[in-house]
Design a protein around this motif. Sequence first.
Motif, mmCIF file in Angstrom:
data_model
loop_
_atom_site.group_PDB
_atom_site.id
_atom_site.type_symbol
_atom_site.label_atom_id
_atom_site.label_comp_id
_atom_site.label_asym_id
_atom_site.label_seq_id
_atom_site.Cartn_x
_atom_site.Cartn_y
_atom_site.Cartn_z
ATOM 1 N N UNK A 197 0.852 -1.265 -0.064
ATOM 2 C CA UNK A 197 0.051 0.237 -0.120
ATOM 3 C C UNK A 197 0.928 1.274 0.121
ATOM 4 N N UNK A 198 1.939 1.257 0.487
ATOM 5 C CA UNK A 198 2.883 2.261 0.790
ATOM 6 C C UNK A 198 3.355 2.863 -0.886
ATOM 7 N N UNK A 199 3.339 1.842 -1.769
ATOM 8 C CA UNK A 199 3.794 2.056 -3.015
ATOM 9 C C UNK A 199 2.718 3.002 -3.530
ATOM 10 N N UNK A 200 1.361 2.834 -3.468
ATOM 11 C CA UNK A 200 0.212 3.525 -3.941
ATOM 12 C C UNK A 200 -0.196 4.844 -3.066
ATOM 13 N N UNK A 201 0.304 4.948 -2.120
ATOM 14 C CA UNK A 201 -0.126 5.887 -1.075
ATOM 15 C C UNK A 201 -0.128 7.450 -1.815
ATOM 16 N N UNK A 202 1.013 7.786 -2.695
ATOM 17 C CA UNK A 202 1.122 9.147 -3.424
ATOM 18 C C UNK A 202 0.089 9.281 -4.470
ATOM 19 N N UNK A 203 -0.328 8.192 -4.900
ATOM 20 C CA UNK A 203 -1.535 8.375 -5.855
ATOM 21 C C UNK A 203 -3.188 8.463 -5.139
ATOM 22 N N UNK A 257 14.203 17.707 -19.801
ATOM 23 C CA UNK A 257 13.796 19.063 -19.919
ATOM 24 C C UNK A 257 12.567 19.407 -19.151
ATOM 25 N N UNK A 258 11.803 18.577 -18.522
ATOM 26 C CA UNK A 258 10.412 18.615 -18.176
ATOM 27 C C UNK A 258 10.542 19.634 -16.930
ATOM 28 N N UNK A 259 9.640 20.690 -17.141
ATOM 29 C CA UNK A 259 9.439 21.845 -16.137
ATOM 30 C C UNK A 259 8.984 21.355 -14.714
ATOM 31 N N UNK A 260 8.344 20.150 -14.542
ATOM 32 C CA UNK A 260 7.828 19.759 -13.597
ATOM 33 C C UNK A 260 8.853 19.252 -12.347
ATOM 34 N N UNK A 261 9.917 19.136 -12.582
ATOM 35 C CA UNK A 261 10.948 18.970 -11.650
ATOM 36 C C UNK A 261 11.408 20.128 -10.965
ATOM 37 N N UNK A 262 11.511 21.342 -11.646
ATOM 38 C CA UNK A 262 11.853 22.806 -10.625
ATOM 39 C C UNK A 262 10.447 23.041 -10.114
ATOM 40 N N UNK A 263 9.171 22.696 -10.481
ATOM 41 C CA UNK A 263 7.860 22.910 -9.982
ATOM 42 C C UNK A 263 7.893 22.253 -8.371
ATOM 43 N N UNK A 264 8.190 21.081 -8.480
ATOM 44 C CA UNK A 264 8.288 20.333 -7.440
ATOM 45 C C UNK A 264 9.209 20.679 -6.338
ATOM 46 N N UNK A 265 10.440 20.919 -6.962
ATOM 47 C CA UNK A 265 11.641 21.391 -6.136
ATOM 48 C C UNK A 265 11.316 22.615 -5.452
ATOM 49 N N UNK A 266 10.530 23.368 -6.095
ATOM 50 C CA UNK A 266 10.195 24.789 -5.381
ATOM 51 C C UNK A 266 9.178 24.718 -4.557
ATOM 52 N N UNK A 313 3.911 19.233 -0.231
ATOM 53 C CA UNK A 313 4.943 18.325 0.581
ATOM 54 C C UNK A 313 4.831 16.961 0.002
ATOM 55 N N UNK A 314 4.145 16.428 -0.996
ATOM 56 C CA UNK A 314 3.843 15.189 -1.216
ATOM 57 C C UNK A 314 4.285 15.352 -2.993
ATOM 58 N N UNK A 315 4.755 16.543 -3.457
ATOM 59 C CA UNK A 315 5.173 16.747 -4.727
ATOM 60 C C UNK A 315 6.112 15.579 -5.459
ATOM 61 N N UNK A 316 7.023 15.466 -4.688
ATOM 62 C CA UNK A 316 8.179 14.490 -5.516
ATOM 63 C C UNK A 316 7.522 13.149 -5.568
ATOM 64 N N UNK A 317 7.002 12.562 -4.651
ATOM 65 C CA UNK A 317 6.125 11.262 -4.658
ATOM 66 C C UNK A 317 5.343 11.185 -5.818
ATOM 67 N N UNK A 318 4.430 12.501 -5.807
ATOM 68 C CA UNK A 318 3.399 12.444 -6.865
ATOM 69 C C UNK A 318 3.794 12.559 -8.183
ATOM 70 N N UNK A 319 4.837 13.156 -8.440
ATOM 71 C CA UNK A 319 5.696 13.384 -9.713
ATOM 72 C C UNK A 319 5.962 12.005 -10.038
ATOM 73 N N UNK A 320 6.673 11.060 -9.147
ATOM 74 C CA UNK A 320 7.071 9.963 -9.498
ATOM 75 C C UNK A 320 6.123 8.881 -9.812
ATOM 76 N N UNK A 321 5.018 9.080 -9.078
ATOM 77 C CA UNK A 321 3.618 8.360 -9.400
ATOM 78 C C UNK A 321 3.099 8.658 -11.003
ATOM 79 N N UNK A 322 3.141 9.880 -11.176
ATOM 80 C CA UNK A 322 2.482 10.257 -12.745
ATOM 81 C C UNK A 322 3.518 9.552 -13.584
#
Length: 345
Positions: A178-184, A310-319, A324-333
């Motif tokens: 379940x931890x694997x799917x928590x960000x989704x 080149x995806x801008x989502x990395x900077x969006x998440x880093x900022x 707070x769950x941005x990094x895990x949400x981006x990985x899920x996407x």
Amino acid sequence: MSRRTSDYDESDVRIRPSRRGSRPRSKDRPAHEEALPGFVTAVDRGRYTILVAAGVGGRRLPERVVTAMKARELGRKGIVVGDHVDLVGDLSGGPDALARIVRLTPRRSVLRRTADDTDPVERVIVANADQLVIVSALANPEPRPRLIDRCLVAAYDAGLEPLLVLTKADLTDPAAFLEHYAPLDVRHIVTATGASRFQGLNALQQALEGRVSVFVGHSGVGKSTLVNGLVPGARRATGVVNDITGRGRHTSSSAVALRLPGEKGWVIDTPGVRSFGLAHVDPRRIIDHFPDLEPGTALCPRGCSHDEPECALDDWVTSGQAGPAGASRLESLRRLLRARSGESD
């Protein structure tokens, strides 16, 4: 004395009247104003099992199940389980009665899949469902996260709310999975068998109330066992997992809609799947289901796949703008995008 052919002239030729008649064909089709509405519960080799409600169309008839065939005027239009249709003909529901489907009501949702990610032919599985219940065993057979990810993509694309149901929790702890799917943020229900058979079934019943729910999962995960527990008398065939291959045996050959007790909703059981092609899904639509990330795509380069350097989502998440769950949400996407493209994680 017979006349020679050369002795005939055009005045001797008689025109035979056409047997088809001289009236031009009309393009108008029958209105079928007397047609009654029905709900398709099963499809079998060109025959459709349809539930007709009681007293519809001003007729005092009990609720009944009728067998129907598709009228010629519908052409190649496909009809699947979950469709709402209009019927004419013999609607008595007798053993020898046969009705005709003359109209297909517009669908509010369609769940599709393809044979693989290169197959251009879409296969409609179910129509007019509200949620997709993705059933996976935690053990025996081992869970298949990539297949679950693909089902999630199909659910999002079809506008269905996904529900993850994990079976056989008596064999292993579901926490790590379940931890694997928590960000989704996917809803989930855990069930178990054994001493407390059908533990978690009450929670599942509540999640299904008032909805049309499609059950999908690969063979051997306990999908039909769950359906039999939810719908007493369903008698869906159940199978065992092969000890050598670790795969289940296909026990359901076609989709069927079953009404929950008390008319509290519908469950549509589908045959076990071993693949779920997503050739019909536009990857650009997957980002729509991540509203916390979608604003960050405004700065992406043209044609960005959202899974490239080149995806801008990395900077969006880093900022921190994605939360707070941005990094895990981006990985899920990106996990779902890779599932759509057939790439391995």
